[in-house]
Design an enzyme around this catalytic site. Sequence first.
Site, PDB file in Angstrom:
ATOM      1  N   ASN A 164       2.906 -20.498  76.560  1.00 37.84           N
ATOM      2  CA  ASN A 164       3.517 -20.355  77.762  1.00 37.84           C
ATOM      3  C   ASN A 164       3.958 -19.035  77.921  1.00 37.84           C
ATOM      4  O   ASN A 164       4.591 -18.675  79.128  1.00 37.84           O
ATOM      5  CB  ASN A 164       4.892 -21.190  77.766  1.00 37.84           C
ATOM      6  CG  ASN A 164       4.757 -22.695  77.370  1.00 37.84           C
ATOM      7  OD1 ASN A 164       3.620 -23.224  78.188  1.00 37.84           O
ATOM      8  ND2 ASN A 164       5.405 -23.449  76.659  1.00 37.84           N
ATOM      9  N   SER A 171       2.681 -19.181  71.091  1.00 37.83           N
ATOM     10  CA  SER A 171       3.523 -20.061  72.291  1.00 37.83           C
ATOM     11  C   SER A 171       2.408 -19.747  73.527  1.00 37.83           C
ATOM     12  O   SER A 171       2.132 -18.798  73.760  1.00 37.83           O
ATOM     13  CB  SER A 171       4.751 -19.620  72.781  1.00 37.83           C
ATOM     14  OG  SER A 171       5.065 -20.008  74.048  1.00 37.83           O
TER      15      SER A 171
END
Length: 214
Positions: A26, A24
């Site tokens: 993020n 990910s």
Amino acid sequence: AKDYAEACKLLADKADYVVINVSSPNTPGLRNLQAGKELAKIVASMKKALGRYAPGTPLVVKIAPDLSAGDKREIARVALRHGVDGLIVSNTTVSRPAAVLEHSRGAETGGLSGRPLRDLSTALIKEMYELTGGKVPIIGCGGVSSGRDALEKIKAGASLVQLYTGLIYEGPALVPEMKRDLADLLRAEGFQSVNDAVGANTKVKRKKGGSWWR
């Protein structure tokens, strides 16, 4: 590795398969865990936990599309050495194609999904399929919104195809539509089944075998 194993202890017996998501964009620093030694530690810990709490549950690793050549080779090595049951290729990208950058918000940070990711993820599917010799099943993910998109992922080496952004824009009706289109395209290109088309655009001569999702 301990955090992943603890999550496995609590949830694995409720899952059809377990995914190690180290990709990910993020979560600050998360993608650093895709490096060979770090990933190997997590996989080994998860395999041990699965053996104890959910024997037989497949273990899959989800990877990023923004990898160096060395990272790709290391991931393939870990997947083969530790008996990973599959790779999800790929997560969202931090890159920004020119067409996206032309948009007023195109330079925003975070993971980019959908059509701009499609070709990048398909190219990575092919590369990982060839690096693993077709021995590690791949779940193709990224920019899939049609039967044609799915077939391109399959011919690049994906045995399964996963949707996310396409469902947001098209809704659940996209799934049966894609299945019909994919079946028509397979017949038109002379394939008897999805399995026959897997890796058709790669250098790998694949031996057919059983699959954990059947």
